[in-house]
Design a protein around this motif. Structure first.
Motif, PDB file in Angstrom:
ATOM      1  N   GLN A 189       0.446  -1.129   0.082  1.00 51.24           N
ATOM      2  CA  GLN A 189      -0.105   0.476   0.085  1.00 51.24           C
ATOM      3  C   GLN A 189       0.954   1.117  -0.101  1.00 51.24           C
ATOM      4  O   GLN A 189       0.848   1.828  -1.001  1.00 51.24           O
ATOM      5  CB  GLN A 189      -0.957   0.161   0.953  1.00 51.24           C
ATOM      6  CG  GLN A 189      -1.752   0.808   0.884  1.00 51.24           C
ATOM      7  CD  GLN A 189      -2.183   1.339   3.078  1.00 51.24           C
ATOM      8  OE1 GLN A 189      -2.442  -0.132   3.703  1.00 51.24           O
ATOM      9  NE2 GLN A 189      -3.368   2.070   2.663  1.00 51.24           N
ATOM     10  N   ALA A 190       1.559   1.095   0.246  1.00 49.20           N
ATOM     11  CA  ALA A 190       2.305   2.879   0.567  1.00 49.20           C
ATOM     12  C   ALA A 190       3.416   2.638  -0.579  1.00 49.20           C
ATOM     13  O   ALA A 190       3.069   3.613  -0.353  1.00 49.20           O
ATOM     14  CB  ALA A 190       4.166   2.322   2.212  1.00 49.20           C
ATOM     15  N   ARG A 242       3.039   1.303  -3.400  1.00 48.13           N
ATOM     16  CA  ARG A 242       1.747   1.746  -4.894  1.00 48.13           C
ATOM     17  C   ARG A 242       1.661   3.394  -4.645  1.00 48.13           C
ATOM     18  O   ARG A 242       1.673   4.219  -5.790  1.00 48.13           O
ATOM     19  CB  ARG A 242       0.787   1.370  -4.378  1.00 48.13           C
ATOM     20  CG  ARG A 242       0.325  -0.044  -4.762  1.00 48.13           C
ATOM     21  CD  ARG A 242      -0.929  -0.224  -5.387  1.00 48.13           C
ATOM     22  NE  ARG A 242      -1.053  -2.066  -5.362  1.00 48.13           N
ATOM     23  CZ  ARG A 242      -1.116  -2.852  -4.876  1.00 48.13           C
ATOM     24  NH1 ARG A 242      -1.848  -2.906  -3.852  1.00 48.13           N
ATOM     25  NH2 ARG A 242      -1.107  -4.430  -4.679  1.00 48.13           N
ATOM     26  N   TYR A 243       1.366   4.245  -3.515  1.00 48.74           N
ATOM     27  CA  TYR A 243       1.279   5.606  -3.295  1.00 48.74           C
ATOM     28  C   TYR A 243       2.642   5.769  -3.836  1.00 48.74           C
ATOM     29  O   TYR A 243       2.660   7.285  -5.277  1.00 48.74           O
ATOM     30  CB  TYR A 243       1.553   5.894  -1.904  1.00 48.74           C
ATOM     31  CG  TYR A 243      -0.224   5.885  -1.192  1.00 48.74           C
ATOM     32  CD1 TYR A 243      -1.238   6.793  -1.870  1.00 48.74           C
ATOM     33  CD2 TYR A 243      -0.673   5.479  -0.564  1.00 48.74           C
ATOM     34  CE1 TYR A 243      -2.647   7.159  -1.638  1.00 48.74           C
ATOM     35  CE2 TYR A 243      -1.604   5.108  -0.074  1.00 48.74           C
ATOM     36  CZ  TYR A 243      -2.486   6.777  -0.792  1.00 48.74           C
ATOM     37  OH  TYR A 243      -3.998   5.669   0.342  1.00 48.74           O
ATOM     38  N   GLU A 303       3.524   5.944  -7.591  1.00 47.56           N
ATOM     39  CA  GLU A 303       2.460   6.676  -8.454  1.00 47.56           C
ATOM     40  C   GLU A 303       2.775   7.789  -8.554  1.00 47.56           C
ATOM     41  O   GLU A 303       2.808   8.583  -9.160  1.00 47.56           O
ATOM     42  CB  GLU A 303       0.700   6.951  -7.704  1.00 47.56           C
ATOM     43  CG  GLU A 303       0.500   5.310  -7.799  1.00 47.56           C
ATOM     44  CD  GLU A 303       0.342   4.648  -9.355  1.00 47.56           C
ATOM     45  OE1 GLU A 303      -0.511   5.556  -9.498  1.00 47.56           O
ATOM     46  OE2 GLU A 303       0.608   3.771  -9.876  1.00 47.56           O
ATOM     47  N   LEU A 304       3.257   8.372  -7.438  1.00 44.93           N
ATOM     48  CA  LEU A 304       4.135   9.725  -6.899  1.00 44.93           C
ATOM     49  C   LEU A 304       5.124  10.067  -7.946  1.00 44.93           C
ATOM     50  O   LEU A 304       5.015  10.758  -8.754  1.00 44.93           O
ATOM     51  CB  LEU A 304       4.129   9.939  -5.697  1.00 44.93           C
ATOM     52  CG  LEU A 304       4.580  11.519  -5.625  1.00 44.93           C
ATOM     53  CD1 LEU A 304       3.397  12.340  -5.839  1.00 44.93           C
ATOM     54  CD2 LEU A 304       4.360  11.494  -4.283  1.00 44.93           C
ATOM     55  N   VAL A 360      -2.405  11.857  -6.219  1.00 43.84           N
ATOM     56  CA  VAL A 360      -1.933  11.496  -5.188  1.00 43.84           C
ATOM     57  C   VAL A 360      -1.289  12.005  -4.004  1.00 43.84           C
ATOM     58  O   VAL A 360      -1.159  10.902  -2.407  1.00 43.84           O
ATOM     59  CB  VAL A 360      -1.797  10.056  -5.400  1.00 43.84           C
ATOM     60  CG1 VAL A 360      -1.847   9.011  -6.965  1.00 43.84           C
ATOM     61  CG2 VAL A 360      -0.049   9.673  -5.455  1.00 43.84           C
ATOM     62  N   SER A 382      -3.614  12.250  -0.770  1.00 41.20           N
ATOM     63  CA  SER A 382      -3.747  11.021  -0.365  1.00 41.20           C
ATOM     64  C   SER A 382      -2.710   9.984   0.249  1.00 41.20           C
ATOM     65  O   SER A 382      -2.969   9.488   1.523  1.00 41.20           O
ATOM     66  CB  SER A 382      -4.327   9.477  -0.949  1.00 41.20           C
ATOM     67  OG  SER A 382      -5.568  10.313  -1.727  1.00 41.20           O
ATOM     68  N   TYR A 383      -1.231  10.060  -0.207  1.00 39.85           N
ATOM     69  CA  TYR A 383      -0.221   9.605   0.417  1.00 39.85           C
ATOM     70  C   TYR A 383       0.075  10.241   1.570  1.00 39.85           C
ATOM     71  O   TYR A 383       0.220   9.909   2.630  1.00 39.85           O
ATOM     72  CB  TYR A 383       1.148   9.839  -0.589  1.00 39.85           C
ATOM     73  CG  TYR A 383       1.627   9.238  -0.118  1.00 39.85           C
ATOM     74  CD1 TYR A 383       2.249   8.233   0.294  1.00 39.85           C
ATOM     75  CD2 TYR A 383       3.306   9.898  -0.873  1.00 39.85           C
ATOM     76  CE1 TYR A 383       3.504   7.723   0.911  1.00 39.85           C
ATOM     77  CE2 TYR A 383       4.306   8.659  -0.536  1.00 39.85           C
ATOM     78  CZ  TYR A 383       4.525   8.148   0.193  1.00 39.85           C
ATOM     79  OH  TYR A 383       5.925   7.194   0.463  1.00 39.85           O
ATOM     80  N   THR A 384      -0.218  11.571   1.912  1.00 38.83           N
ATOM     81  CA  THR A 384       0.043  12.672   3.091  1.00 38.83           C
ATOM     82  C   THR A 384      -0.841  12.487   3.996  1.00 38.83           C
ATOM     83  O   THR A 384      -0.071  11.838   5.590  1.00 38.83           O
ATOM     84  CB  THR A 384      -0.007  13.662   2.975  1.00 38.83           C
ATOM     85  OG1 THR A 384       1.150  15.062   1.582  1.00 38.83           O
ATOM     86  CG2 THR A 384       0.304  15.089   4.052  1.00 38.83           C
ATOM     87  N   PHE A 442      -2.709   9.186   4.805  1.00 44.79           N
ATOM     88  CA  PHE A 442      -1.357   8.469   4.827  1.00 44.79           C
ATOM     89  C   PHE A 442       0.096   8.230   5.360  1.00 44.79           C
ATOM     90  O   PHE A 442       0.142   7.241   6.761  1.00 44.79           O
ATOM     91  CB  PHE A 442      -0.774   7.555   4.067  1.00 44.79           C
ATOM     92  CG  PHE A 442      -0.476   6.034   4.004  1.00 44.79           C
ATOM     93  CD1 PHE A 442      -1.108   4.438   3.727  1.00 44.79           C
ATOM     94  CD2 PHE A 442       1.105   5.538   3.564  1.00 44.79           C
ATOM     95  CE1 PHE A 442      -0.647   3.349   4.140  1.00 44.79           C
ATOM     96  CE2 PHE A 442       1.446   4.505   3.829  1.00 44.79           C
ATOM     97  CZ  PHE A 442       0.402   3.899   4.181  1.00 44.79           C
ATOM     98  N   GLY A 485       8.515   8.188   3.227  1.00 46.39           N
ATOM     99  CA  GLY A 485       7.779   8.995   2.350  1.00 46.39           C
ATOM    100  C   GLY A 485       8.179  10.459   2.094  1.00 46.39           C
ATOM    101  O   GLY A 485       8.264  10.422   0.749  1.00 46.39           O
TER     102      GLY A 485
END
Length: 265
Positions: free
Chosen positions: A123-124, A126-127, A130-131, A138, A141-143, A145, A156
């Motif tokens: 999950q981590a 994938r963010y 994508e970024l 994203v 949404s990542y922030t 998370f 991150g």
């Protein structure tokens, strides 16, 4: 395959080899050795399932982790390597593989915990993927998370700064948001976090330099130089010293003296 040969497969030594290649940023070596790890764990798993089907004694092999861990690790590290090489389709394919490892039989309680750990990492990552591949939408949404999972803040922010530099993003507010976390980075001791701390410091120096904030850039690149020499990583040392030299005109005498002392030491 002979039981004596199977028992001689030391998966934990192969894991250590992969970790060393990651620290040295030898990404082709990471991919090659991770494939070897996968082949070895596949042999072991198939042999165990064959013995189970034949009602034969199960091989007793001393491993530090459940067998599923080595599957996940071989996928994870190949995904990391392909992501770093900007081969995002390959990286995404490997994330999909370690996102769902529940297909293995006889996982047991420890194995199920490992499955959940890799699902979380997927999950981590994938963010992050994508970024880095340009889907900057994203970021919010990542922030969110990262705020829910403080242990992921350092890697991150490493990713977010890479994206900021690549796509011209302004992440000042985000850096302020995580200021309490970034203040704690200097207390980390394990090698994985120290590598992320080096990358964070180096990229933050580049980010500040791009914004014309030379004093802040120097503070960050000096931190990166310290971390590079602490770890003994030659490529990190060379890279950070080159950036420091590009900022030397704004450096204080004390900063120049510290860097020279690190080089001599």
């Amino acid at each position: 395959m002979r039981p004596s040969f199977l028992k001689s497969l030391n998966l934990d030594v192969i894991v250590e080899m992969i970790e060393m290649a990651c620290r040295l940023e030898k990404w082709d070596k990471v991919i090659e050795t991770s494939e070897i790890l996968y082949e070895c764990v596949q042999y072991l798993y198939q042999e165990q399932q064959y013995r189970k089907a034949k009602s034969s004694p199960i091989l007793t092999i001393g491993l530090e982790h459940p067998l599923v861990y080595y599957y996940g690790f071989s996928y994870l590290t190949r995904g990391m390597a392909y992501q770093t090489k900007e081969n995002y389709e390959e990286a995404r394919a490997y994330i999909d593989k370690y996102a769902e490892l529940g297909w293995l039989e006889d996982l047991g309680e420890d194995g199920l915990e490992v499955v959940e750990e890799f699902r979380f990492l997927a999950q981590a990552n994938r963010y992050a993927l994508e970024l880095l591949s340009g889907r900057v939408g994203v970021l919010n949404s990542y922030t969110a998370f990262l705020r829910e999972n403080p242990e992921e803040v350092l890697p991150g922010l490493d990713v977010i700064l890479q994206a900021a530099l690549r796509y011209g993003l302004d992440v000042d507010e985000l850096l302020i948001m995580f200021a309490e976390h970034t203040a704690e980075f200097c207390t980390y001791e394990d090698e994985g976090n120290l590598v992320h701390f080096y990358r964070f410091s180096y990229q933050l120096a580049l980010y500040y330099k791009r914004a014309g904030r030379m004093v802040e850039a120097l503070e960050q690149i000096l931190q990166a130089v310290r971390l590079a020499y602490r770890s003994g990583n030659d490529s990190h040392s060379t890279r950070s010293l080159a950036l420091f030299e590009s900022l030397r005109d704004w450096a204080t005498v004390e900063q120049v003296n510290e860097v020279q002392a690190l080089i001599k030491g």
